[in-house]
Scaffold this active site. Sequence first.
Site, PDB file in Angstrom:
ATOM      1  CG  ASN A 143      -0.389   0.684   2.417  1.00 20.34           C
ATOM      2  OD1 ASN A 143      -0.459   1.912   2.544  1.00 20.34           O
ATOM      3  ND2 ASN A 143       0.243  -0.091   3.306  1.00 20.34           N
ATOM      4  CG  PHE A 201      -0.459   9.236   7.035  1.00 21.95           C
ATOM      5  CD1 PHE A 201      -0.425   7.885   7.332  1.00 21.95           C
ATOM      6  CD2 PHE A 201       0.568  10.048   7.543  1.00 21.95           C
ATOM      7  CE1 PHE A 201       0.600   7.335   8.098  1.00 21.95           C
ATOM      8  CE2 PHE A 201       1.594   9.510   8.314  1.00 21.95           C
ATOM      9  CZ  PHE A 201       1.607   8.158   8.576  1.00 21.95           C
ATOM     10  CB  SER A 241       3.630   5.504   7.455  1.00 21.35           C
ATOM     11  OG  SER A 241       2.775   4.926   8.405  1.00 21.35           O
ATOM     12  CG  ASN A 288       3.106   4.664   1.695  1.00 19.08           C
ATOM     13  OD1 ASN A 288       3.927   4.292   0.855  1.00 19.08           O
ATOM     14  ND2 ASN A 288       2.352   3.814   2.382  1.00 19.08           N
ATOM     15  CB  THR A 289       4.227  10.708   5.078  1.00 15.13           C
ATOM     16  OG1 THR A 289       2.841  10.358   5.102  1.00 15.13           O
ATOM     17  CG2 THR A 289       4.374  12.197   5.337  1.00 15.13           C
ATOM     18  CE  LYS A 314       2.608   0.409  12.951  1.00 11.72           C
ATOM     19  NZ  LYS A 314       1.228   0.266  12.488  1.00 11.72           N
ATOM     20  CG  ASN A 323       4.216   1.376   9.606  1.00  6.45           C
ATOM     21  OD1 ASN A 323       3.529   0.972   8.670  1.00  6.45           O
ATOM     22  ND2 ASN A 323       3.927   2.460  10.286  1.00  6.45           N
TER      23      ASN A 323
HETATM   24  C1  LIG Z   1      -3.636  -0.704   3.703  1.00  8.25           C
HETATM   25  C2  LIG Z   1      -2.779  -0.448   4.907  1.00  8.25           C
HETATM   26  C3  LIG Z   1      -2.807   0.791   5.514  1.00  8.25           C
HETATM   27  C4  LIG Z   1      -2.015   1.044   6.634  1.00  8.25           C
HETATM   28  N1  LIG Z   1      -2.079   2.267   7.221  1.00  8.25           N
HETATM   29  C5  LIG Z   1      -1.366   2.500   8.350  1.00  8.25           C
HETATM   30  C6  LIG Z   1      -1.465   3.742   9.017  1.00  8.25           C
HETATM   31  O1  LIG Z   1      -2.218   4.634   8.620  1.00  8.25           O
HETATM   32  N2  LIG Z   1      -0.697   3.925  10.128  1.00  8.25           N
HETATM   33  C7  LIG Z   1       0.139   2.952  10.621  1.00  8.25           C
HETATM   34  O2  LIG Z   1       0.794   3.177  11.651  1.00  8.25           O
HETATM   35  N3  LIG Z   1       0.233   1.751  10.011  1.00  8.25           N
HETATM   36  C8  LIG Z   1      -0.499   1.512   8.888  1.00  8.25           C
HETATM   37  N4  LIG Z   1      -0.394   0.301   8.278  1.00  8.25           N
HETATM   38  C9  LIG Z   1       0.547  -0.714   8.805  1.00  8.25           C
HETATM   39  C10 LIG Z   1      -0.140  -1.707   9.727  1.00  8.25           C
HETATM   40  O3  LIG Z   1      -0.670  -1.064  10.859  1.00  8.25           O
HETATM   41  C11 LIG Z   1       0.857  -2.798  10.177  1.00  8.25           C
HETATM   42  O4  LIG Z   1       1.882  -2.183  10.935  1.00  8.25           O
HETATM   43  C12 LIG Z   1       1.504  -3.526   9.000  1.00  8.25           C
HETATM   44  O5  LIG Z   1       0.571  -3.735   7.967  1.00  8.25           O
HETATM   45  C13 LIG Z   1       2.090  -4.885   9.423  1.00  8.25           C
HETATM   46  O6  LIG Z   1       1.088  -5.736   9.923  1.00  8.25           O
HETATM   47  P1  LIG Z   1       0.376  -6.898   9.039  1.00  8.25           P
HETATM   48  O7  LIG Z   1       1.459  -7.707   8.408  1.00  8.25           O
HETATM   49  O8  LIG Z   1      -0.473  -7.661  10.007  1.00  8.25           O
HETATM   50  O9  LIG Z   1      -0.447  -6.188   8.003  1.00  8.25           O
HETATM   51  C14 LIG Z   1      -1.183   0.029   7.146  1.00  8.25           C
HETATM   52  C15 LIG Z   1      -1.161  -1.227   6.532  1.00  8.25           C
HETATM   53  C16 LIG Z   1      -1.947  -1.474   5.436  1.00  8.25           C
HETATM   54  C17 LIG Z   1      -1.900  -2.842   4.800  1.00  8.25           C
END
Ligand SMILES: Cc1cc2nc3c(=O)[nH]c(=O)nc-3n(C[C@H](O)[C@H](O)[C@H](O)COP(=O)(O)O)c2cc1C
Length: 366
Positions: A116, A120, A181, A183-184, A216, A245
Amino acid sequence: MLYGLARPALFALPPETAHALAAAGLRLAHRHSGLRRLLRASLGPPDPVLETRCLGLTFPSPLGLAAGFDKHCAMYNALGALGFGAVEVGTITRYAQQGNPRPRLFRLGMDRALVNRMGFNNIGADGAARALASHAPESVVLGVNLGKSRVTPLDVAADDYAYSAERLSPYAQYLVVNVSSPNTPGLRALQHAELLAPIVRAVRGACAAPRPLLVKVAPDLDDEAVDALTDLCVAEGVDGVIAANTTLQRGGLRTPEAAVRALGEGGLSGPPLRDRTRALVARVYLRARGALTVIGVGGVSTADDVWALLAAGASLVQVYTGFIYGGPAFPSRLAAELAARLRQQGLDGPGALVGRDHRAPGGQAP
Ligand SMILES: Cc1cc2nc3c(=O)[nH]c(=O)nc-3n(C[C@H](O)[C@H](O)[C@H](O)COP(=O)(O)O)c2cc1C
């Protein structure tokens, strides 16, 4: 059962459209207690053996939903009814923002992973405060994840985080400073001690009442950077670290390389993160020597994965991608499996398992 029938149709849709459809149902259940009661009745009550005390809070289960699913603070009570012990809403930024242009969310089905670059997209701190004020959390711990607005320069990031903390801390049971994250632009630079310390202090100063504060982190930090960040968190009195993350790495995937490359930039999540998350949790846990609560997140899709993260040193575990592939019954199924295993091993709760990998048989955690 119903989900089993709907799943192929949902997975035939673009991922963000499928998310919007699922979210529509969850928003409805968030607003209507009768629907939540139905959900709870069909999934069964949480097993009391899963109750977890940490960060000064009581979690009905150690299994939480990671940030990024309920970005607009519109579903957390419905998600609690599905069996999550905590929901981390956000990331919320000071200013409302659209995020990156679509498409920005992609499935890697062969790896049960996602890429992704959402960027934000969220309703901003004022909008989030209104949403949170209208629905108190019900049987679920509510975390609020804060990020930097895209328009805010890095050198004044602390003001941006502080504004959001002031608006949102009254509703949050814990707060997260998200500096990880991908993406910023520039956000991950805020993981450096000299930039992170002022943010942590500003956020703490902005909270009307004290709230547990976590940071985080990215899975792409090297060991030295992880140690420096852990030391900074301990020195600043931060309560915990969320590891981790999404990653910028693309190694170890079954999906053909050309197909992965074609998706472009973004953070990878799901099972390819599992080993890195476990190593990171262990490193932070051992380095902090009990001074930080560790939340493990990344690649969890089975009760074995939850077990492994607890044993590595996590007090709580979060999921995101596993929930997307596993569907609405995923949290309650995982919770039931974890509860059965705890009882089978004669453990009185998840806390008894935390850090077990690092204890000599019969000994104490470091
Ligand atoms: C579509 C998507 C959007 C995410 N948006 C955020 C976010 O806004 N803030 C954040 O701290 N992590 C975000 N994450 C990261 C997740 O919170 C998590 O740290 C990461 O996906 C690893 O966990 P997983 O393997 O269970 O997905 C996002 C992940 C995905 C897949």
